[in-house]
Design a protein around this motif. Structure first.
Motif, PDB file in Angstrom:
ATOM      1  N   ILE A  26      16.836  23.071 -10.916  1.00 39.17           N
ATOM      2  CA  ILE A  26      15.869  23.679 -12.138  1.00 39.17           C
ATOM      3  C   ILE A  26      16.620  24.723 -12.895  1.00 39.17           C
ATOM      4  O   ILE A  26      16.689  25.083 -14.178  1.00 39.17           O
ATOM      5  N   GLY A  27      18.069  25.355 -12.150  1.00 41.11           N
ATOM      6  CA  GLY A  27      18.812  26.281 -13.182  1.00 41.11           C
ATOM      7  C   GLY A  27      19.255  25.046 -14.037  1.00 41.11           C
ATOM      8  O   GLY A  27      19.640  26.006 -15.076  1.00 41.11           O
ATOM      9  N   VAL A  28      20.263  24.200 -13.425  1.00 42.62           N
ATOM     10  CA  VAL A  28      20.676  23.548 -14.818  1.00 42.62           C
ATOM     11  C   VAL A  28      20.173  22.953 -15.819  1.00 42.62           C
ATOM     12  O   VAL A  28      20.426  23.063 -16.979  1.00 42.62           O
ATOM     13  N   GLY A  34      17.113  27.042 -22.077  1.00 50.20           N
ATOM     14  CA  GLY A  34      18.017  27.903 -23.057  1.00 50.20           C
ATOM     15  C   GLY A  34      18.820  27.827 -24.053  1.00 50.20           C
ATOM     16  O   GLY A  34      18.426  28.827 -25.377  1.00 50.20           O
ATOM     17  N   VAL A  35      19.699  26.677 -23.795  1.00 56.57           N
ATOM     18  CA  VAL A  35      20.797  27.216 -25.113  1.00 56.57           C
ATOM     19  C   VAL A  35      19.515  26.556 -26.312  1.00 56.57           C
ATOM     20  O   VAL A  35      20.398  27.143 -27.114  1.00 56.57           O
ATOM     21  N   LEU A  36      19.020  25.025 -26.140  1.00 55.75           N
ATOM     22  CA  LEU A  36      18.218  25.343 -26.705  1.00 55.75           C
ATOM     23  C   LEU A  36      16.846  26.542 -27.207  1.00 55.75           C
ATOM     24  O   LEU A  36      17.404  25.537 -28.983  1.00 55.75           O
ATOM     25  N   ILE A  37      16.502  27.343 -26.710  1.00 55.57           N
ATOM     26  CA  ILE A  37      15.788  27.550 -27.087  1.00 55.57           C
ATOM     27  C   ILE A  37      16.740  28.913 -28.787  1.00 55.57           C
ATOM     28  O   ILE A  37      15.923  29.437 -29.533  1.00 55.57           O
ATOM     29  N   ALA A  38      17.914  29.237 -27.510  1.00 51.89           N
ATOM     30  CA  ALA A  38      18.764  30.346 -28.209  1.00 51.89           C
ATOM     31  C   ALA A  38      18.717  29.748 -29.530  1.00 51.89           C
ATOM     32  O   ALA A  38      18.990  30.483 -30.809  1.00 51.89           O
ATOM     33  N   VAL A 311       8.277  31.320  -6.500  1.00 59.61           N
ATOM     34  CA  VAL A 311       9.522  32.020  -6.304  1.00 59.61           C
ATOM     35  C   VAL A 311      10.888  31.333  -6.337  1.00 59.61           C
ATOM     36  O   VAL A 311      12.005  31.249  -7.189  1.00 59.61           O
ATOM     37  N   ILE A 312      10.711  29.503  -6.167  1.00 56.12           N
ATOM     38  CA  ILE A 312      11.927  28.414  -6.180  1.00 56.12           C
ATOM     39  C   ILE A 312      12.633  28.647  -7.682  1.00 56.12           C
ATOM     40  O   ILE A 312      12.953  28.372  -7.647  1.00 56.12           O
ATOM     41  N   SER A 313      11.364  27.919  -8.046  1.00 58.62           N
ATOM     42  CA  SER A 313      11.506  28.249  -9.884  1.00 58.62           C
ATOM     43  C   SER A 313      11.970  29.134 -10.860  1.00 58.62           C
ATOM     44  O   SER A 313      12.262  29.543 -11.820  1.00 58.62           O
ATOM     45  N   VAL A 314      11.286  30.148 -10.196  1.00 56.45           N
ATOM     46  CA  VAL A 314      12.013  31.075 -10.645  1.00 56.45           C
ATOM     47  C   VAL A 314      13.081  31.493 -10.952  1.00 56.45           C
ATOM     48  O   VAL A 314      13.926  32.158 -11.818  1.00 56.45           O
ATOM     49  N   ALA A 315      13.393  31.593  -9.482  1.00 54.48           N
ATOM     50  CA  ALA A 315      15.239  31.814  -9.054  1.00 54.48           C
ATOM     51  C   ALA A 315      15.938  30.629  -9.307  1.00 54.48           C
ATOM     52  O   ALA A 315      16.743  31.367 -10.862  1.00 54.48           O
ATOM     53  N   GLY A 316      15.391  29.666 -10.271  1.00 57.08           N
ATOM     54  CA  GLY A 316      15.721  28.626 -10.273  1.00 57.08           C
ATOM     55  C   GLY A 316      15.995  29.211 -12.770  1.00 57.08           C
ATOM     56  O   GLY A 316      17.309  29.198 -13.191  1.00 57.08           O
ATOM     57  N   GLY A 317      14.992  29.100 -12.798  1.00 56.78           N
ATOM     58  CA  GLY A 317      14.944  29.597 -14.268  1.00 56.78           C
ATOM     59  C   GLY A 317      15.846  31.124 -14.668  1.00 56.78           C
ATOM     60  O   GLY A 317      17.022  31.179 -15.915  1.00 56.78           O
ATOM     61  N   THR A 318      15.797  32.119 -13.400  1.00 53.60           N
ATOM     62  CA  THR A 318      17.184  33.412 -14.063  1.00 53.60           C
ATOM     63  C   THR A 318      18.883  32.754 -13.823  1.00 53.60           C
ATOM     64  O   THR A 318      19.004  32.958 -14.270  1.00 53.60           O
ATOM     65  N   ILE A 319      18.473  31.903 -12.543  1.00 55.69           N
ATOM     66  CA  ILE A 319      19.952  31.527 -13.174  1.00 55.69           C
ATOM     67  C   ILE A 319      20.485  30.647 -13.909  1.00 55.69           C
ATOM     68  O   ILE A 319      21.332  30.716 -14.664  1.00 55.69           O
ATOM     69  N   GLY A 320      19.634  29.905 -14.280  1.00 57.06           N
ATOM     70  CA  GLY A 320      19.625  29.243 -15.772  1.00 57.06           C
ATOM     71  C   GLY A 320      20.481  29.720 -16.599  1.00 57.06           C
ATOM     72  O   GLY A 320      21.054  29.250 -18.194  1.00 57.06           O
ATOM     73  N   LEU A 322      20.676  32.760 -16.977  1.00 53.89           N
ATOM     74  CA  LEU A 322      22.149  33.427 -17.030  1.00 53.89           C
ATOM     75  C   LEU A 322      23.725  32.374 -16.545  1.00 53.89           C
ATOM     76  O   LEU A 322      24.789  33.004 -17.770  1.00 53.89           O
ATOM     77  N   LEU A 323      23.369  30.748 -17.001  1.00 52.24           N
ATOM     78  CA  LEU A 323      24.342  30.305 -17.455  1.00 52.24           C
ATOM     79  C   LEU A 323      24.052  30.042 -18.481  1.00 52.24           C
ATOM     80  O   LEU A 323      25.558  29.410 -19.301  1.00 52.24           O
ATOM     81  N   SER A 324      23.301  29.909 -18.967  1.00 51.21           N
ATOM     82  CA  SER A 324      22.670  29.943 -20.549  1.00 51.21           C
ATOM     83  C   SER A 324      23.900  30.739 -21.501  1.00 51.21           C
ATOM     84  O   SER A 324      23.877  30.276 -22.468  1.00 51.21           O
ATOM     85  N   THR A 325      23.794  31.946 -21.279  1.00 54.08           N
ATOM     86  CA  THR A 325      24.771  33.053 -21.817  1.00 54.08           C
ATOM     87  C   THR A 325      26.690  32.841 -21.956  1.00 54.08           C
ATOM     88  O   THR A 325      27.002  32.883 -23.167  1.00 54.08           O
TER      89      THR A 325
END
Length: 386
Positions: A26-28, A34-38, A311-320, A322-325
């Motif tokens: 999910i993070g990847v 995140g990059v596409l949305i930004a 919980v699992i999805s939001v954790a992956g979304g948050t990590i994703g 941060l990686l997109s930044t």
């Protein structure tokens, strides 16, 4: 439901390998999203800066590669609402070795005495600005370009011509600071113009227009194009933001491209998350029966399983996110970053979108398994051998 939060978190880690792999997947995916949305947000949803809102660009209606007559400048200057007009010409050229992409940076020929009026957000010491205006062979460079090549005031920069004949021998007279990417060099276009063949003189690539106020911009754009509507060389005038976006149109329908990839990413991760939650629920059928014998209702079971997925999805979304930044920082520093609108590495709107999408994926992927588990009969659940 919050009283079951410790149980939800504990259940998430009952199979640590599977949970970790799901969070990474999910993070990847959310990183790419995140990059596409930004990029989409910066290109199509962001507002121009106050300085940018006052600027327009006039180019040839046929193509940016076809020049405009230089005498158009005076006629544009007399359009009501126009405060200043500056010629601008992409020079191209080769710095050191053209085979190395690191040597690429933008080079524009402009009118030095007008540049810092048109681009008021550029900051440069007054003595450096005056030195640039006085020296026909002088140039000014952005802070990013100076840092990249370790240029200093007084250094010489040699650029071999490709679009235009000859070689530019320029002296750095100033270094300016810019709120956006500034790997760019500006020099006096008259230095090149005087050495051109007669048939190539008197032409320019674009006219940069500064309006009196932002409300006058649409009217000025129409008035300029109407002024040359019956001329052999017609014009197209648009806001600076629209002009910058026109470079992206060379790739095709960028908006559809970004939306299609985003949809594909969300659909793929939805399948991955759905498969994970289906396996997790199937392994815990007997546990569901035990919970029901202890007094847990179907609604409680439904909430607990949905909570685990969220919980699992939001954790992956948050990590994703941060990686997109980090990736966006690389995009801003790349050569393509000069032709893109300013992209904020940490945008609250992008962060909330990534986390909200991750939350929706968690809910959608787990709802059917959770609903089936909540409706399972106690006796049937206890008899399960899975």
């Amino acid at each position: 439901m919050f009283r079951y939060l410790p149980l939800i978190v504990k259940n998430c880690w009952r199979n640590r390998r599977r949970t970790s792999l799901t969070i990474v997947s999910i993070g990847v995916s959310m990183c790419l999203l995140g990059v596409l949305i930004a990029v989409y947000h910066a290109m199509y949803m962001s507002d121009p800066t106050p300085e940018q809102a006052l600027r327009l660009v006039t180019r040839n209606r046929i193509s940016l590669t076809v020049p405009l007559p230089l005498f158009y400048r005076d006629r544009i200057r007399h359009v009501p609402g126009v405060k200043e007009v500056m010629t601008s010409q992409w020079y191209g050229g080769v710095y050191k070795d053209a085979r190395d992409p690191k040597n690429f940076f933008a080079r524009f020929g402009i009118e030095p005495e007008k540049m810092f009026t048109i681009y008021s957000e550029l900051k440069i010491p007054e003595d450096q600005k005056q030195a640039f205006i006085r020296d026909r062979t002088g140039c000014v460079i952005g802070r990013d370009l100076a840092d990249k090549f370790n240029f200093h005031v007084g250094d010489r920069i040699t650029i071999a011509g490709d679009i235009f004949p000859g070689t530019l021998e320029l002296i750095v007279r100033g270094i300016f600071d810019s709120p956006r990417k500034s790997e760019v060099l500006y020099f006096n276009w008259a230095y090149v113009e005087e050495g051109l063949p007669t048939e190539r003189k008197g032409n320019v690539g674009t006219f940069n227009i500064l309006a009196d106020n932002a409300d006058a911009v649409p009217r000025i754009a129409k008035a300029v194009d109407d002024e040359f509507h019956n001329s052999p060389t017609q014009t197209r005038t648009e806001t600076e933001q629209a002009f910058v976006l026109s470079f992206a149109s060379f790739l095709g329908n960028v908006k559809l491209f970004l939306l299609s990839i985003s949809a594909a990413v969300m659909f793929t991760i939805l399948l991955v998350s759905g498969n994970t939650m289906a396996m997790s629920v199937r392994e815990r059928v007997r546990e569901v029966g035990v919970l029901k014998t202890l007094g847990f209702t179907g609604g409680n079971i439904l909430g607990i399983i949905l909570g685990e997925a969220c919980v699992i999805s939001v954790a992956g979304g948050t990590i994703g996110f941060l990686l997109s930044t980090l990736l966006l920082g690389g995009v801003r520093k790349s050569p393509a970053g000069f032709f893109l609108p300013p992209i904020q590495p940490f945008d609250p709107a992008v962060a909330s979108t990534c986390i909200f999408v991750a939350l929706c994926i968690g809910l959608l992927s787990s709802f059917i398994p959770a609903w089936n588990a909540s409706r399972t009969d106690i006796v049937e659940a206890l008899r399960s051998t899975d």
